[in-house]
Write an enzyme that holds these catalytic residues in place. Sequence first.
Site, PDB file in Angstrom:
ATOM      1  N   ASN A  16     -11.276  72.341  17.404  1.00  0.00           N
ATOM      2  CA  ASN A  16     -11.609  72.613  16.004  1.00  0.00           C
ATOM      3  C   ASN A  16     -13.071  72.289  15.723  1.00  0.00           C
ATOM      4  O   ASN A  16     -13.734  72.994  14.966  1.00  0.00           O
ATOM      5  CB  ASN A  16     -10.702  71.812  15.072  1.00  0.00           C
ATOM      6  N   ARG A  67      -7.549  47.021  12.663  1.00  0.00           N
ATOM      7  CA  ARG A  67      -7.827  48.332  12.087  1.00  0.00           C
ATOM      8  C   ARG A  67      -8.916  48.224  11.019  1.00  0.00           C
ATOM      9  O   ARG A  67      -9.790  49.085  10.899  1.00  0.00           O
ATOM     10  CB  ARG A  67      -6.551  48.908  11.485  1.00  0.00           C
ATOM     11  N   LEU A  95      -6.262  55.912   8.759  1.00  0.00           N
ATOM     12  CA  LEU A  95      -7.394  55.226   8.157  1.00  0.00           C
ATOM     13  C   LEU A  95      -6.921  54.293   7.040  1.00  0.00           C
ATOM     14  O   LEU A  95      -5.950  54.573   6.344  1.00  0.00           O
ATOM     15  CB  LEU A  95      -8.384  56.240   7.596  1.00  0.00           C
ATOM     16  N   HIS A 111      -3.999  69.729   9.339  1.00  0.00           N
ATOM     17  CA  HIS A 111      -2.713  69.251   9.852  1.00  0.00           C
ATOM     18  C   HIS A 111      -1.915  70.450  10.360  1.00  0.00           C
ATOM     19  O   HIS A 111      -1.867  71.486   9.685  1.00  0.00           O
ATOM     20  CB  HIS A 111      -1.950  68.532   8.735  1.00  0.00           C
ATOM     21  N   THR A 143      -6.388  61.456   1.198  1.00  0.00           N
ATOM     22  CA  THR A 143      -6.136  60.370   0.258  1.00  0.00           C
ATOM     23  C   THR A 143      -5.418  59.263   1.019  1.00  0.00           C
ATOM     24  O   THR A 143      -5.013  59.461   2.174  1.00  0.00           O
ATOM     25  CB  THR A 143      -5.265  60.853  -0.919  1.00  0.00           C
TER      26      THR A 143
END
Length: 217
Positions: A16, A67, A95, A111, A143
């Site tokens: 991509n 993380r 994230l 997605h 989001t």
Amino acid sequence: MIRKRIVVLISGGGSNLQAILDACADQSVAGQVVAVVSNRPGVMGLQRAVTHGADAITLDHTQFASRTLFDQALQQRIDSYQPDLVVLAGFMRILTADLVSHYLGRMVNIHPSLLPKYPGLHTHERALAAGDRQAGATVHLVTPELDGGPLLAQAHVAIDDQDTALSLADKVLVAEHQLYPLVLSWLCRDQLIFVDGIPHFDGETLLFPKQIDNTAD
């Protein structure tokens, strides 16, 4: 037209990413990929970045104790490029809400399903198990909710009786390579904008994702 600055996040081969780089090169997308960040070292996507003159950055998530610490370092690297858009292209990391909120209205993801169907992983297996006749890809605003941001555009592909998860993945990937540059072209020329997190297309609220039909291919 001023070209938008784009930072792309990847975890692998970057097909991509290549579609985006090509679209920027032929100016169908009025943007420039200024940096590509991978959380995995040595992936093909980093070589693609170098070939097209973008900075190639490895930020190995396994070298961070948490993380949160990784995302803080990632945000620092992204911000150093002052991007207009942050594009997730096969970035296989969830994230933190803090990082997503920092880029709200500037971060998009693709997605491999027709969201809201099949968020998360194993999308093609789930579509086949459900007996679906169509699959596809969705570009959405990122989001804090996983794969839950406003849907911007979708590309549809037909599911044939002989399809396997692998063959369906190949068809959807072809659709992704058409869909993602198209959405980025809208964003880079401000045809698609966000007002308080709500997408607007050609000055009107985008209530439903734009639909691109590849089922006849």
